[in-house]
Design an enzyme around this catalytic site. Structure first.
Site, PDB file in Angstrom:
ATOM      1  N   SER A 125       0.836  -1.194   0.000  1.00  0.00           N
ATOM      2  CA  SER A 125       0.000   0.000   0.000  1.00  0.00           C
ATOM      3  C   SER A 125       0.878   1.255   0.000  1.00  0.00           C
ATOM      4  O   SER A 125       1.693   1.423  -0.909  1.00  0.00           O
ATOM      5  CB  SER A 125      -0.964  -0.055   1.190  1.00  0.00           C
ATOM      6  OG  SER A 125      -2.005   0.884   1.050  1.00  0.00           O
ATOM      7  N   ASP A 180      -8.896  -4.289  -6.633  1.00  0.00           N
ATOM      8  CA  ASP A 180      -8.168  -3.343  -5.774  1.00  0.00           C
ATOM      9  C   ASP A 180      -7.961  -2.052  -6.555  1.00  0.00           C
ATOM     10  O   ASP A 180      -7.076  -1.956  -7.408  1.00  0.00           O
ATOM     11  CB  ASP A 180      -6.827  -3.927  -5.335  1.00  0.00           C
ATOM     12  CG  ASP A 180      -6.130  -3.049  -4.308  1.00  0.00           C
ATOM     13  OD1 ASP A 180      -6.646  -1.949  -4.010  1.00  0.00           O
ATOM     14  OD2 ASP A 180      -5.066  -3.456  -3.802  1.00  0.00           O
ATOM     15  N   HIS A 193      -8.071  -4.977  -1.259  1.00  0.00           N
ATOM     16  CA  HIS A 193      -6.815  -4.374  -0.805  1.00  0.00           C
ATOM     17  C   HIS A 193      -6.250  -5.077   0.427  1.00  0.00           C
ATOM     18  O   HIS A 193      -5.080  -4.886   0.760  1.00  0.00           O
ATOM     19  CB  HIS A 193      -7.032  -2.891  -0.510  1.00  0.00           C
ATOM     20  CG  HIS A 193      -5.765  -2.111  -0.354  1.00  0.00           C
ATOM     21  ND1 HIS A 193      -4.822  -2.009  -1.358  1.00  0.00           N
ATOM     22  CD2 HIS A 193      -5.262  -1.402   0.699  1.00  0.00           C
ATOM     23  CE1 HIS A 193      -3.812  -1.259  -0.938  1.00  0.00           C
ATOM     24  NE2 HIS A 193      -4.050  -0.893   0.313  1.00  0.00           N
TER      25      HIS A 193
END
Length: 211
Positions: A125, A180, A193
């Protein structure tokens, strides 16, 4: 978008990942505090994740590397200057310069302290954005020591064309789960995610194939 990122924090708490906390705590700062090992794994965690390695993918890859190469792997998370705050996702680089500089400093530390180590790296991320920012501007001699990089839920995937700029694509593997949306250049968080624990075995195999 701020609501979407706040949702990530709530979902992360609601979706715990089973890890060996004691092993992770020991593993998270080994480059700085321990001896040199043949392999050094440097990882940047995602927003709001605790510790130096986080919980979603960092500990899993670290532990899998250690199981595959017992006594040969040092794991190092990016922090404490990198605080993995939500607000930094909105900055132009997808994170802040302090985080990028700290990660770059760890790569340089590995190169200077352990000149014979093989470096592998990863990010999840916002941590993927940290790796984009750090690796792209490293000196070539340090870049050459980085044998493989795995990025999960990469918030810079679209912006940087599915690669880390100025770094070989054959040494990079980006994991973007179906659905995602951060991989499409947004900051909209979906359940996909949080699915990257499933990719830990494949990511570990990729890194091991490079060392």
């Amino acid at each position: 978008m701020k609501f979407a990122l706040l949702s990530l924090a709530a979902m992360a708490v609601a979706s715990p990942v089973a890890i060996d906390v004691r092993q992770t705590a020991i593993a998270g700062d080994e480059l700085r505090t321990g001896p040199c090992e043949p392999i050094t794994f440097i990882f940047a965690r995602g927003s709001t994740e605790p510790g130096l390695l986080g919980i979603t993918t960092g500990p899993g890859v670290c532990n899998a590397l250690k199981l595959s190469r017992p006594g040969q792997v040092a794991c190092q998370g990016v922090g404490p200057a990198y605080i993995a705050d939500l607000a930094s996702n909105f900055l132009p680089q997808g994170t802040n310069q302090i985080a990028i500089d700290e990660a770059a400093g760890l790569f340089k530390l590995a190169a200077s302290k352990c000149p014979n180590t093989k470096i592998v790296a990863g990010g999840y991320s916002q941590g993927a954005a940290v790796m984009h920012g750090a690796i792209r501007n490293l000196p070539s001699d340090v870049q050459n020591m980085i044998k493989g990089v795995v990025l999960f839920g990469d918030t810079r995937n679209k912006q940087d064309g599915g690669r880390i700029p100025n770094f070989p694509t054959d040494r990079t593997k980006i994991y973007c789960a179906f659905g995602d949306l951060v991989c499409d250049g947004t900051l909209i968080i979906t359940a996909a995610h949080l699915s990257y624990g499933d990719d830990v075995p494949n990511a570990t195999s990729f890194l091991l194939s490079k060392v």
